[in-house]
Design a protein around this motif. Structure first.
Motif, PDB file in Angstrom:
ATOM      1  N   GLU A  47      35.439  50.782  60.072  1.00 12.53           N
ATOM      2  CA  GLU A  47      35.962  51.298  58.814  1.00 12.53           C
ATOM      3  C   GLU A  47      36.998  50.350  58.212  1.00 12.53           C
ATOM      4  N   GLN A  48      37.885  49.796  59.027  1.00 10.11           N
ATOM      5  CA  GLN A  48      38.946  48.927  58.505  1.00 10.11           C
ATOM      6  C   GLN A  48      38.481  47.490  58.305  1.00 10.11           C
ATOM      7  N   GLY A  49      37.350  47.133  58.866  1.00  6.82           N
ATOM      8  CA  GLY A  49      36.841  45.766  58.725  1.00  6.82           C
ATOM      9  C   GLY A  49      36.081  45.584  57.441  1.00  6.82           C
ATOM     10  N   GLY A  50      35.463  44.434  57.321  1.00  2.91           N
ATOM     11  CA  GLY A  50      34.570  44.208  56.195  1.00  2.91           C
ATOM     12  C   GLY A  50      35.242  43.678  54.958  1.00  2.91           C
ATOM     13  N   ASP A  51      35.990  42.605  55.063  1.00  3.83           N
ATOM     14  CA  ASP A  51      36.584  41.955  53.907  1.00  3.83           C
ATOM     15  C   ASP A  51      35.456  41.471  53.002  1.00  3.83           C
ATOM     16  N   THR A  52      35.486  41.863  51.746  1.00  2.00           N
ATOM     17  CA  THR A  52      34.402  41.502  50.818  1.00  2.00           C
ATOM     18  C   THR A  52      34.796  40.404  49.846  1.00  2.00           C
ATOM     19  N   ASP A  53      35.902  39.724  50.084  1.00  2.00           N
ATOM     20  CA  ASP A  53      36.344  38.627  49.229  1.00  2.00           C
ATOM     21  C   ASP A  53      35.400  37.447  49.426  1.00  2.00           C
ATOM     22  N   GLU A  54      34.545  37.195  48.419  1.00  2.00           N
ATOM     23  CA  GLU A  54      33.524  36.148  48.540  1.00  2.00           C
ATOM     24  C   GLU A  54      34.126  34.743  48.592  1.00  2.00           C
ATOM     25  N   ASP A  55      35.198  34.506  47.841  1.00  3.51           N
ATOM     26  CA  ASP A  55      35.846  33.188  47.876  1.00  3.51           C
ATOM     27  C   ASP A  55      36.411  32.914  49.268  1.00  3.51           C
ATOM     28  N   LYS A  56      37.028  33.928  49.840  1.00  2.00           N
ATOM     29  CA  LYS A  56      37.574  33.778  51.189  1.00  2.00           C
ATOM     30  C   LYS A  56      36.451  33.510  52.183  1.00  2.00           C
ATOM     31  N   ALA A  57      35.350  34.231  52.044  1.00  2.00           N
ATOM     32  CA  ALA A  57      34.211  34.043  52.947  1.00  2.00           C
ATOM     33  C   ALA A  57      33.659  32.626  52.832  1.00  2.00           C
ATOM     34  N   GLU A  58      33.554  32.120  51.610  1.00  2.00           N
ATOM     35  CA  GLU A  58      33.060  30.755  51.413  1.00  2.00           C
ATOM     36  C   GLU A  58      33.995  29.725  52.020  1.00  2.00           C
TER      37      GLU A  58
END
Length: 118
Positions: free
Chosen positions: A90-101
């Protein structure tokens, strides 16, 4: 000179004390815990399982290079994530695409001649 001997003895005792115990990665039973938690076996939670295994592998590396304290810290993090998978998911799952890239780029091995200054 003789009054320094007790201090020298104390310093020697502290520096030659019992060796630190190795970090017990196998005893942490990360894989066994992953196997028994049904919510971790679902396809939606493959990233969490991958992260848990990465933490376990990092603990092994730290233990290999004689960092038992840091190894134990990583195992503690993995155990706390495993203790309540539903909350972790539930607390996971950062959806920031720039951060992921940027993280994906940081994972790629770099040649000495191809590093970019930012």
């Amino acid at each position: 000179m003789w009054r320094f001997l007790p201090a020298l003895g104390l310093a020697t005792t502290l520096s030659v004390g019992p060796a630190e115990a190795a970090c017990d990665v196998k005893g942490a039973q990360i894989e066994e815990a992953i196997a028994v938690k049904s919510e971790l076996r679902s396809d939606a939670n493959t990233q969490l399982v991958r992260d848990l295994r990465t933490l376990r592998d990092a603990a092994i590396v730290l233990d290999t290079y004689k960092f038992p304290g840091e190894c134990e810290v990583l195992l503690g993090v993995a155990k706390s994530l495993l203790a309540d998978p539903a909350k972790t998911i539930e607390q996971g799952g950062d959806t920031d695409e720039d951060k992921a890239e940027s993280l994906t780029e940081a994972r790629k091995p770099k040649d000495a001649g191809t590093s970019k200054a930012k």
